[in-house]
Design an enzyme around this catalytic site. Sequence first.
Site, PDB file in Angstrom:
ATOM      1  N   ASN A  26      26.564 -23.009   2.542  1.00  0.00           N
ATOM      2  CA  ASN A  26      25.944 -22.523   1.654  1.00  0.00           C
ATOM      3  C   ASN A  26      25.191 -21.353   2.069  1.00  0.00           C
ATOM      4  O   ASN A  26      24.357 -21.399   2.916  1.00  0.00           O
ATOM      5  CB  ASN A  26      24.620 -23.721   1.167  1.00  0.00           C
ATOM      6  CG  ASN A  26      23.652 -23.287   0.300  1.00  0.00           C
ATOM      7  OD1 ASN A  26      23.897 -22.053  -0.146  1.00  0.00           O
ATOM      8  ND2 ASN A  26      22.349 -23.865   0.257  1.00  0.00           N
ATOM      9  N   TRP A  27      25.824 -20.318   1.471  1.00  0.00           N
ATOM     10  CA  TRP A  27      25.215 -18.919   1.833  1.00  0.00           C
ATOM     11  C   TRP A  27      23.819 -18.709   1.328  1.00  0.00           C
ATOM     12  O   TRP A  27      23.345 -17.527   1.507  1.00  0.00           O
ATOM     13  CB  TRP A  27      26.260 -17.914   1.340  1.00  0.00           C
ATOM     14  CG  TRP A  27      27.451 -18.080   1.832  1.00  0.00           C
ATOM     15  CD1 TRP A  27      27.832 -18.816   2.862  1.00  0.00           C
ATOM     16  CD2 TRP A  27      28.517 -17.034   1.933  1.00  0.00           C
ATOM     17  NE1 TRP A  27      29.254 -18.621   3.311  1.00  0.00           N
ATOM     18  CE2 TRP A  27      29.820 -17.614   2.646  1.00  0.00           C
ATOM     19  CE3 TRP A  27      28.830 -15.856   1.125  1.00  0.00           C
ATOM     20  CZ2 TRP A  27      30.869 -16.803   2.708  1.00  0.00           C
ATOM     21  CZ3 TRP A  27      29.990 -15.284   1.253  1.00  0.00           C
ATOM     22  CH2 TRP A  27      30.970 -15.742   1.950  1.00  0.00           C
ATOM     23  N   LYS A  28      23.238 -19.338   0.485  1.00  0.00           N
ATOM     24  CA  LYS A  28      21.916 -19.112  -0.328  1.00  0.00           C
ATOM     25  C   LYS A  28      22.085 -17.577  -1.024  1.00  0.00           C
ATOM     26  O   LYS A  28      23.203 -17.213  -1.225  1.00  0.00           O
ATOM     27  CB  LYS A  28      20.934 -19.236   0.598  1.00  0.00           C
ATOM     28  CG  LYS A  28      20.779 -20.743   1.440  1.00  0.00           C
ATOM     29  CD  LYS A  28      19.740 -20.980   2.049  1.00  0.00           C
ATOM     30  CE  LYS A  28      19.778 -22.328   2.958  1.00  0.00           C
ATOM     31  NZ  LYS A  28      18.783 -22.894   3.211  1.00  0.00           N
ATOM     32  N   HIS A 112      19.597 -28.838  -4.747  1.00  0.00           N
ATOM     33  CA  HIS A 112      19.043 -28.289  -3.459  1.00  0.00           C
ATOM     34  C   HIS A 112      17.609 -28.365  -3.285  1.00  0.00           C
ATOM     35  O   HIS A 112      16.875 -28.134  -4.361  1.00  0.00           O
ATOM     36  CB  HIS A 112      19.681 -26.831  -3.108  1.00  0.00           C
ATOM     37  CG  HIS A 112      19.435 -26.568  -1.747  1.00  0.00           C
ATOM     38  ND1 HIS A 112      18.436 -26.005  -1.199  1.00  0.00           N
ATOM     39  CD2 HIS A 112      20.293 -26.690  -0.747  1.00  0.00           C
ATOM     40  CE1 HIS A 112      18.510 -25.891  -0.046  1.00  0.00           C
ATOM     41  NE2 HIS A 112      19.630 -26.176   0.243  1.00  0.00           N
ATOM     42  N   GLU A 114      15.515 -26.345  -2.229  1.00  0.00           N
ATOM     43  CA  GLU A 114      15.040 -24.970  -2.680  1.00  0.00           C
ATOM     44  C   GLU A 114      14.905 -24.778  -4.196  1.00  0.00           C
ATOM     45  O   GLU A 114      14.009 -24.317  -4.535  1.00  0.00           O
ATOM     46  CB  GLU A 114      15.758 -23.975  -1.940  1.00  0.00           C
ATOM     47  CG  GLU A 114      15.655 -23.920  -0.486  1.00  0.00           C
ATOM     48  CD  GLU A 114      16.588 -23.350   0.399  1.00  0.00           C
ATOM     49  OE1 GLU A 114      17.441 -22.591  -0.328  1.00  0.00           O
ATOM     50  OE2 GLU A 114      16.641 -23.481   1.588  1.00  0.00           O
ATOM     51  N   GLU A 182      19.425 -34.018   3.012  1.00  0.00           N
ATOM     52  CA  GLU A 182      19.158 -32.922   3.697  1.00  0.00           C
ATOM     53  C   GLU A 182      17.555 -33.324   3.467  1.00  0.00           C
ATOM     54  O   GLU A 182      16.783 -33.080   2.651  1.00  0.00           O
ATOM     55  CB  GLU A 182      19.238 -31.917   2.597  1.00  0.00           C
ATOM     56  CG  GLU A 182      20.780 -31.342   2.566  1.00  0.00           C
ATOM     57  CD  GLU A 182      21.090 -29.932   2.460  1.00  0.00           C
ATOM     58  OE1 GLU A 182      21.531 -29.406   3.220  1.00  0.00           O
ATOM     59  OE2 GLU A 182      20.385 -29.323   1.539  1.00  0.00           O
ATOM     60  N   GLY A 188      16.846 -25.147   7.592  1.00  0.00           N
ATOM     61  CA  GLY A 188      16.385 -23.768   7.862  1.00  0.00           C
ATOM     62  C   GLY A 188      15.076 -23.752   8.843  1.00  0.00           C
ATOM     63  O   GLY A 188      14.657 -22.552   8.988  1.00  0.00           O
ATOM     64  N   SER A 226      19.771 -27.559   9.422  1.00  0.00           N
ATOM     65  CA  SER A 226      19.901 -27.172  10.897  1.00  0.00           C
ATOM     66  C   SER A 226      21.173 -27.699  11.619  1.00  0.00           C
ATOM     67  O   SER A 226      21.075 -27.854  12.858  1.00  0.00           O
ATOM     68  CB  SER A 226      18.518 -27.236  11.621  1.00  0.00           C
ATOM     69  OG  SER A 226      17.510 -26.713  10.980  1.00  0.00           O
ATOM     70  N   GLY A 247      23.584 -24.366   6.070  1.00  0.00           N
ATOM     71  CA  GLY A 247      23.099 -23.285   5.422  1.00  0.00           C
ATOM     72  C   GLY A 247      23.376 -21.823   6.519  1.00  0.00           C
ATOM     73  O   GLY A 247      24.443 -21.405   6.489  1.00  0.00           O
ATOM     74  N   GLY A 248      22.089 -21.815   7.356  1.00  0.00           N
ATOM     75  CA  GLY A 248      22.134 -20.637   8.243  1.00  0.00           C
ATOM     76  C   GLY A 248      23.470 -20.148   8.910  1.00  0.00           C
ATOM     77  O   GLY A 248      24.127 -19.093   8.911  1.00  0.00           O
TER      78      GLY A 248
HETATM   79  C1  PEP Z   1      21.003 -25.860   3.427  1.00  0.00           C
HETATM   80  O1  PEP Z   1      20.631 -24.806   2.953  1.00  0.00           O
HETATM   81  O2  PEP Z   1      21.239 -26.726   2.573  1.00  0.00           O
HETATM   82  C2  PEP Z   1      20.712 -26.053   4.903  1.00  0.00           C
HETATM   83  C3  PEP Z   1      21.042 -27.090   5.320  1.00  0.00           C
HETATM   84  O3  PEP Z   1      20.276 -24.964   5.732  1.00  0.00           O
HETATM   85  P1  PEP Z   1      20.172 -24.795   7.212  1.00  0.00           P
HETATM   86  O4  PEP Z   1      21.598 -25.355   7.722  1.00  0.00           O
HETATM   87  O5  PEP Z   1      19.943 -23.385   7.319  1.00  0.00           O
HETATM   88  O6  PEP Z   1      19.334 -25.756   7.784  1.00  0.00           O
END
Ligand code: PEP
Length: 267
Positions: A26-28, A112, A114, A182, A188, A226, A247-248
Amino acid sequence: MSDKNFIILNDPGKPKMTHQLIIAGNWKMNLLRDGSRKLISDLQKGYTFGSAMKVILIPPATLLGSIADQIRNSPFFLGAQNCHEERFGAFTGEVSAEMLADLGCTYVVLGHSERRTLFGETNNQIRARASSALDFGLTAIICVGESIEQRQAGLAMDTVSKQLEECVGSEANSNNCIIAYEPIWAIGTGKTAELQDIEEMHRHIRNVLIAKSATGNDIPILYGGSVKAENASNIFAVPQVGGALVGGASLNSQDFLEIIKAGQRND
Ligand code: PEP
């Protein structure tokens, strides 16, 4: 056979595949066209894993069209970060499931945290969006997860049960639905849930899915929060974990490839 190996993914029109981990990036709201082209080209150069894993790239909407072209004939699948529940109409700024399918997407992330916390998306909306995704042949990656306050109050399981009850329809099956667990406090933040907590929650989700759908045993459940090269292989070894929503670390080709590689080691 360990019970992490029960997953059977069955894409419409494709042969049945077993043991296939799903790694979704997920590049957000990150990257412009040049950065995206380079990231994908680096991933393509470094990807040596055949079809042992299913890798889904989930860029911002602006990049979907160009990425669809770039990944044609490569092992990557394309997903979007959200869709609206209506097919078309006066919904300024929104994108429908049909539009995503038209661009070449086969997956869409829904709910998600967010989207839930920053944009007020509700379980009812998420369910309606999942239903629209299904109508246009997209697989919905439905995110669930508790806040730190809910976990500390002992409400993590109840929170996730309610999200599953209200977001996942009885039509959900392994062809049209993936669940991503999640925990909000792990997204994040660099904090990962304890392996035991991941296992406990994944078992709980599995039980809810089995009670809900005749094919609930086959719906993949991903962990997200993470995930990095250093912790991926331990997470993939947890029973019931069918892959990761990243994500990151999905924004760096080397990091993302290391996570994919960790999945292969557990195969
Ligand atoms: C996400 O955006 O769904 C996520 C899990 O981010 P990260 O891996 O950065 O925690």
